[in-house]
Design an enzyme around this catalytic site. Structure first.
Site, short mmCIF file in Angstrom:
data_model
loop_
_atom_site.label_atom_id
_atom_site.label_comp_id
_atom_site.label_asym_id
_atom_site.label_seq_id
_atom_site.Cartn_x
_atom_site.Cartn_y
_atom_site.Cartn_z
CG ASP A 37 -1.87 -1.10 1.33
OD1 ASP A 37 -1.51 -2.24 0.97
OD2 ASP A 37 -3.00 -0.86 1.77
CG HIS A 39 -3.18 4.01 1.69
ND1 HIS A 39 -4.46 4.07 1.16
CD2 HIS A 39 -3.07 2.77 2.25
CE1 HIS A 39 -5.09 2.92 1.40
NE2 HIS A 39 -4.26 2.12 2.03
CG ASP A 63 -5.31 -0.25 -0.85
OD1 ASP A 63 -6.11 -0.60 -1.75
OD2 ASP A 63 -5.53 -0.43 0.36
CG ASN A 95 -9.07 -2.47 0.13
OD1 ASN A 95 -7.83 -2.35 0.10
ND2 ASN A 95 -9.78 -2.00 1.14
CG HIS A 96 -8.41 2.08 -0.28
ND1 HIS A 96 -9.02 3.16 0.31
CD2 HIS A 96 -8.20 1.19 0.71
CE1 HIS A 96 -9.16 2.95 1.60
NE2 HIS A 96 -8.66 1.74 1.87
CG HIS A 144 -4.78 -5.04 -1.87
ND1 HIS A 144 -3.77 -4.11 -1.79
CD2 HIS A 144 -5.66 -4.73 -0.87
CE1 HIS A 144 -4.03 -3.26 -0.82
NE2 HIS A 144 -5.17 -3.62 -0.24
CG HIS A 220 -5.94 -5.60 2.84
ND1 HIS A 220 -6.64 -4.46 2.49
CD2 HIS A 220 -6.88 -6.45 3.36
CE1 HIS A 220 -7.92 -4.62 2.77
NE2 HIS A 220 -8.08 -5.82 3.31
#
Length: 264
Positions: A37, A39, A63, A95-96, A144, A220
């Site tokens: 991730d 982010h 992500d 998932n994002h 992920h 994740h």
């Protein structure tokens, strides 16, 4: 500051190459770096891409946006890297990478404030082209979240398809949302909500064995050192965003050897 033209061109160029990729990628790369991730952590993205010449591929596990301070910069620069070197820069879906999550966790507002609400349709069209998972050198499953509760092998997952702007298939949802748990053997409910599960050692071992695989590498969840081993090496979590108060890292894979690579 990124202009709308640059934003649009980055998305369109990436879509052009992503459309040629399957939902389930087969990668044959001698030496690879797996990134978790991001982010909105542009420093980690720069640190990873700065090592591109050292690897046959850098695989990003999803992500890319939401929560962090440089979401747009990460998004655009990663897409530029993908379009510029599509064989060595691999971008999977997390998932994002959905409209629903971006509305809730911030990226929708980032795009809307900069370019107007209508601009987010470009982002959604990009998400629909992202691959779901990859198998590296016939040995490593890269995804992920992890394994779903129903299918017990890759063969059973082979009908998998790319999704729309939001996730539609229950198996794909679980592959992007499920988490490993050392306290169970098979599957159990998840704190993340209905339709999402925790998976244990026996479930992981069965899936890998049935698929002829050695190891699962996923993201994740933030882990303190950026890389964490599960189930005696059957699985690894990789997390690359420093904004969670961790030491961001990636996982180097070469043959059977795995090594943590810091991204500070």
């Amino acid at each position: 500051m990124i202009s709308f033209r640059e934003f649009k061109e980055a998305i369109e160029s990436a879509i052009e190459v992503l459309r040629k990729e399957d939902a389930f990628l087969r990668l044959d790369r001698r030496r690879a770096l797996v990134v978790g991730d991001l982010h909105g952590d542009h420093s980690s993205l720069e640190a990873a891409l700065g090592r591109l010449d050292d690897y046959d591929a850098i695989v990003f596990l999803g992500d890319y946006v939401d929560r962090g301070p440089e979401q747009l910069e990460v998004f655009v620069d990663l897409l530029r890297a993908k379009a510029g070197d599509p064989e060595r820069v691999v971008t999977l879906r997390g998932n994002h990478e959905t409209t629903q999550m971006n509305h809730h966790y911030g990226f929708y507002e980032v795009v809307a404030r900069r370019f107007g609400h209508g601009a987010f349709g470009l982002v959604a069209s990009l998400y629909a082209e992202l691959p779901i998972a990859a198998v590296l050198n016939g040995s490593y499953l890269l995804v992920h979240g992890g394994i779903p509760m129903g299918p017990t092998s890759l063969e059973e997952l082979m009908p998998i398809r790319k999704q729309g702007e939001d996730l539609e298939d229950d198996d794909v949802i679980q592959m992007l949302w499920n988490d490993p748990d050392e306290s169970i053997e098979w599957f159990g409910p998840s704190w993340r909500g209905p339709g999402i599960y925790r998976y244990g050692r026996s479930a992981t071992q069965r899936f890998l064995s049935n698929s002829g695989l050695r190891c699962l590498v996923r993201a994740h969840e933030p882990v303190e050192e950026g890389v964490m081993e599960h189930f005696g090496g059957l699985a690894y979590t990789v997390f690359s965003c420093r904004h969670y108060g961790i030491s961001p890292a990636a996982l180097e894979i070469e043959g059977e050897a795995k090594r943590r690579v810091g991204l500070l």
